[in-house]
Design a protein around this motif. Sequence first.
Motif, PDB file in Angstrom:
ATOM      1  N   VAL A 121      10.340   1.346  -4.058  1.00 16.22           N
ATOM      2  CA  VAL A 121      10.381   0.491  -2.874  1.00 16.22           C
ATOM      3  C   VAL A 121      11.563   0.915  -2.002  1.00 16.22           C
ATOM      4  CG1 VAL A 121      10.501  -1.869  -2.020  1.00 16.22           C
ATOM      5  CG2 VAL A 121       9.390  -1.403  -4.212  1.00 16.22           C
ATOM      6  N   GLU A 122      11.288   1.605  -0.922  1.00 16.71           N
ATOM      7  CA  GLU A 122      12.354   2.020  -0.014  1.00 16.71           C
ATOM      8  C   GLU A 122      12.895   0.808   0.733  1.00 16.71           C
ATOM      9  OE1 GLU A 122      11.391   5.208   2.554  1.00 16.71           O
ATOM     10  OE2 GLU A 122      10.464   6.442   0.980  1.00 16.71           O
ATOM     11  N   GLY A 123      14.208   0.666   0.693  1.00 17.94           N
ATOM     12  CA  GLY A 123      14.830  -0.450   1.401  1.00 17.94           C
ATOM     13  C   GLY A 123      14.657  -1.784   0.714  1.00 17.94           C
ATOM     14  N   GLY A 124      14.463  -1.753  -0.605  1.00 13.29           N
ATOM     15  CA  GLY A 124      14.300  -3.007  -1.331  1.00 13.29           C
ATOM     16  C   GLY A 124      13.974  -2.757  -2.782  1.00 13.29           C
ATOM     17  N   GLY A 125      13.159  -3.649  -3.360  1.00  9.28           N
ATOM     18  CA  GLY A 125      12.828  -3.511  -4.773  1.00  9.28           C
ATOM     19  C   GLY A 125      11.700  -4.442  -5.157  1.00  9.28           C
ATOM     20  N   ALA A 126      11.523  -4.592  -6.470  1.00  5.27           N
ATOM     21  CA  ALA A 126      10.440  -5.424  -7.006  1.00  5.27           C
ATOM     22  C   ALA A 126      11.016  -6.421  -7.992  1.00  5.27           C
ATOM     23  CB  ALA A 126       9.402  -4.551  -7.707  1.00  5.27           C
ATOM     24  N   LEU A 127      10.350  -7.570  -8.105  1.00  6.15           N
ATOM     25  CA  LEU A 127      10.791  -8.513  -9.122  1.00  6.15           C
ATOM     26  C   LEU A 127       9.626  -9.362  -9.600  1.00  6.15           C
ATOM     27  CD1 LEU A 127      12.885 -11.464  -7.650  1.00  6.15           C
ATOM     28  CD2 LEU A 127      11.587  -9.910  -6.230  1.00  6.15           C
ATOM     29  N   PRO A 128       9.666  -9.719 -10.909  1.00 10.19           N
ATOM     30  CA  PRO A 128       8.666 -10.600 -11.499  1.00 10.19           C
ATOM     31  C   PRO A 128       9.165 -12.040 -11.469  1.00 10.19           C
ATOM     32  CG  PRO A 128       9.959  -9.558 -13.241  1.00 10.19           C
ATOM     33  CD  PRO A 128      10.569  -9.146 -11.938  1.00 10.19           C
ATOM     34  N   ILE A 129       8.480 -12.884 -10.713  1.00  9.86           N
ATOM     35  CA  ILE A 129       8.884 -14.285 -10.578  1.00  9.86           C
ATOM     36  C   ILE A 129       7.645 -15.068 -10.161  1.00  9.86           C
ATOM     37  CG2 ILE A 129       9.540 -14.060  -8.147  1.00  9.86           C
ATOM     38  CD1 ILE A 129      11.979 -15.865  -8.785  1.00  9.86           C
TER      39      ILE A 129
ATOM     40  N   VAL B  46      -1.234   0.743 -11.196  1.00 13.35           N
ATOM     41  CA  VAL B  46      -0.690  -0.065 -10.103  1.00 13.35           C
ATOM     42  C   VAL B  46      -1.761  -0.257  -9.032  1.00 13.35           C
ATOM     43  CG1 VAL B  46       1.115  -0.227  -8.349  1.00 13.35           C
ATOM     44  CG2 VAL B  46       1.617   0.843 -10.563  1.00 13.35           C
ATOM     45  N   VAL B  47      -2.086  -1.524  -8.721  1.00  9.80           N
ATOM     46  CA  VAL B  47      -3.120  -1.839  -7.735  1.00  9.80           C
ATOM     47  C   VAL B  47      -2.604  -2.896  -6.767  1.00  9.80           C
ATOM     48  CG1 VAL B  47      -5.003  -1.248  -9.316  1.00  9.80           C
ATOM     49  CG2 VAL B  47      -4.167  -3.599  -9.227  1.00  9.80           C
ATOM     50  N   LEU B  48      -3.286  -2.995  -5.625  1.00  9.14           N
ATOM     51  CA  LEU B  48      -2.896  -3.973  -4.624  1.00  9.14           C
ATOM     52  C   LEU B  48      -3.304  -5.372  -5.041  1.00  9.14           C
ATOM     53  CD1 LEU B  48      -3.827  -2.239  -1.247  1.00  9.14           C
ATOM     54  CD2 LEU B  48      -1.745  -2.014  -2.621  1.00  9.14           C
ATOM     55  N   GLU B  49      -2.535  -6.358  -4.586  1.00 10.91           N
ATOM     56  CA  GLU B  49      -2.895  -7.757  -4.724  1.00 10.91           C
ATOM     57  C   GLU B  49      -3.176  -8.330  -3.333  1.00 10.91           C
ATOM     58  OE1 GLU B  49      -3.484 -10.497  -6.468  1.00 10.91           O
ATOM     59  OE2 GLU B  49      -3.826  -9.316  -8.264  1.00 10.91           O
ATOM     60  N   LEU B  50      -3.488  -9.619  -3.297  1.00  6.19           N
ATOM     61  CA  LEU B  50      -3.932 -10.251  -2.054  1.00  6.19           C
ATOM     62  C   LEU B  50      -2.918 -10.113  -0.919  1.00  6.19           C
ATOM     63  CD1 LEU B  50      -5.965 -12.142  -0.550  1.00  6.19           C
ATOM     64  CD2 LEU B  50      -4.640 -14.050  -1.457  1.00  6.19           C
ATOM     65  N   GLY B  51      -1.645 -10.387  -1.209  1.00  4.72           N
ATOM     66  CA  GLY B  51      -0.618 -10.325  -0.174  1.00  4.72           C
ATOM     67  C   GLY B  51      -0.011  -8.941  -0.076  1.00  4.72           C
ATOM     68  N   ARG B  52       0.384  -8.546   1.131  1.00  6.33           N
ATOM     69  CA  ARG B  52       1.001  -7.232   1.319  1.00  6.33           C
ATOM     70  C   ARG B  52       2.340  -7.107   0.595  1.00  6.33           C
ATOM     71  NH1 ARG B  52      -0.974  -3.989   5.591  1.00  6.33           N
ATOM     72  NH2 ARG B  52      -2.562  -4.993   6.885  1.00  6.33           N
ATOM     73  N   PHE B  53       2.931  -8.241   0.209  1.00  8.16           N
ATOM     74  CA  PHE B  53       4.194  -8.192  -0.528  1.00  8.16           C
ATOM     75  C   PHE B  53       3.972  -8.346  -2.036  1.00  8.16           C
ATOM     76  CE2 PHE B  53       3.749 -12.193   1.949  1.00  8.16           C
ATOM     77  CZ  PHE B  53       3.335 -13.040   0.936  1.00  8.16           C
ATOM     78  N   ASN B  54       2.743  -8.152  -2.513  1.00  6.85           N
ATOM     79  CA  ASN B  54       2.424  -8.244  -3.944  1.00  6.85           C
ATOM     80  C   ASN B  54       1.822  -6.940  -4.456  1.00  6.85           C
ATOM     81  OD1 ASN B  54       0.991 -11.410  -3.136  1.00  6.85           O
ATOM     82  ND2 ASN B  54       3.014 -11.102  -4.005  1.00  6.85           N
ATOM     83  N   LEU B  55       2.108  -6.623  -5.707  1.00  7.56           N
ATOM     84  CA  LEU B  55       1.441  -5.546  -6.445  1.00  7.56           C
ATOM     85  C   LEU B  55       1.095  -6.055  -7.837  1.00  7.56           C
ATOM     86  CD1 LEU B  55       3.431  -2.231  -5.767  1.00  7.56           C
ATOM     87  CD2 LEU B  55       1.047  -2.664  -5.187  1.00  7.56           C
ATOM     88  N   GLU B  56       0.116  -5.414  -8.464  1.00  7.50           N
ATOM     89  CA  GLU B  56      -0.231  -5.740  -9.845  1.00  7.50           C
ATOM     90  C   GLU B  56      -0.155  -4.480 -10.691  1.00  7.50           C
ATOM     91  OE1 GLU B  56      -3.571  -8.497 -11.207  1.00  7.50           O
ATOM     92  OE2 GLU B  56      -4.427  -6.525 -11.633  1.00  7.50           O
TER      93      GLU B  56
ATOM     94  N   SER C 173       0.827  -1.207   0.000  1.00  8.73           N
ATOM     95  CA  SER C 173       0.000   0.000   0.000  1.00  8.73           C
ATOM     96  C   SER C 173       0.859   1.254   0.000  1.00  8.73           C
ATOM     97  CB  SER C 173      -0.956  -0.002   1.199  1.00  8.73           C
ATOM     98  OG  SER C 173      -0.245  -0.051   2.419  1.00  8.73           O
ATOM     99  N   GLU C 174       1.982   1.231   0.728  1.00  6.97           N
ATOM    100  CA  GLU C 174       2.872   2.386   0.729  1.00  6.97           C
ATOM    101  C   GLU C 174       3.471   2.632  -0.651  1.00  6.97           C
ATOM    102  OE1 GLU C 174       2.814  -0.110   2.880  1.00  6.97           O
ATOM    103  OE2 GLU C 174       3.629   0.437   4.856  1.00  6.97           O
TER     104      GLU C 174
END
Length: 465
Positions: free
Chosen positions: A117-125, A76-86, A65-66
């Motif tokens: 993503v502060e303090g990290g990043g995103a990846l498609p896997i 960009v929208v939220l997905e089910l898990g807090r560690f997911n985005l769509e 959400s942040e």
Amino acid sequence: MGRDLDKARFSEEEFRLFGERLEEQLVVLRELLDRPGFGEGPVTIGAELELFLVDEAGRPLPRNSEVRDSLGDPRVVLELGRFNLEVNLTPLPLAGRPFERLGGEIQETLRMVDAAVEGGGALPIGILPTLDADDFTPDAMSDENRYEALSRGMRRLRLEPFLVKIDDLELSVENVILESANTSWQVHLRTPPDRFARLFNAAQLAIGPVLAVCGNSPLFLGRTLWEETRIALFEEAADDRDVERLYRKDGRVTFGSDWVREGAYELFERYVRDYDPVVPDLTAGGDPAEVPQLRLHQGTIWQWNRPVYDPADGGHLRIEMRALPAGPSCADMAANTAFLLGLTLAQAERDLTGYRFAQAYQNFYRAAMHGLDAKLSWPGRDGEFEAADLVLSLLPEARAALLGAGVSAKDVDDAFEIIEQRTKLRRTGAAWQREALKAFGGDRERLVRRYRELALSGLPVHLWP
């Protein structure tokens, strides 16, 4: 399921009224689909990319959400898990250079999300290798009413825990949070009603060999499982069939059990007849042609290929192809899209209802389990073939179908070169992950950090060191 709800709890009366609305809206949908000229227009494609958010170590980062709020991008929208985005990508005409354009937008949005993503990043896997059992708590679910309502609705139907058994892995959870372990690359193809059955059946056949060359989900909870473990995990993590529903052949996540013989309405009717509602929201109204409750219900049944009715611009139908994993790179996802669409268009020229559906079904699950080593069958060919050989033999007809649809030769050839090299070298994302895990002495965090670097580079996976 793309919009949030006003509340997360529903009464039994609301479930009853929702069921009545579904029956009424089926009648409306049938009239719409039978209307002369409905859904006519140029062939377009679209896509949705689901992403994991990770911290600097490579562990899941529950801050979707942040990140969404900081981006302020409607794609960009939220997905089910807090560690997911769509990320919802821009629809494109199929004619021209769609795969080059698609790959460019994937790269742009991936880097955009990663930078936010502060303090990290995103990846498609397909499945994040660093996930552990303690990541799947109720607190891991995104803070939106629609996801709480979905979880409550599924538990209303299934009183037993959700059981997952994949090879030597066995676990049970009390809600649908395990769905968040899976991220996919979902492709949409707009189709006129009179072509829907042929195109849908063709997609059911095509996905077997395509999935075999796209595997990217071999690791879960520290185990090496299927090439596309995501297929089995999603099916079992969202199966509402408890002891009272064992009569139903298909789960809520399913490949299906027969060819479509009439058209899209046949599938919508089956979804209403066979599946209990889980999110009975009655607030959406307005134009009857929007059939809001029917569309909401359809969004809670996750067939690997499924129909979509979109009321926008007079209304049209799409086939949503949900079986491909996210990643590894923008070039890979664009190439996977080209092969899937080309092979679907090619197979739509034949009547598949005379080919045993069980063989298409078997192809799909064998490909998910064994990837390019799977033994697959094909209409008009005797015996079984190694998936790698079958893929290479199908590329020419898939190429011809895309050229016939107006795609530029260079765009097709650039995409198919990636598929061909990945197949010949047997360098899928799943193969790279297994090799990297071994090279890094089982260090899953190091694997994820290296994967992220290479995914952001845009290089196709067969060129990854």
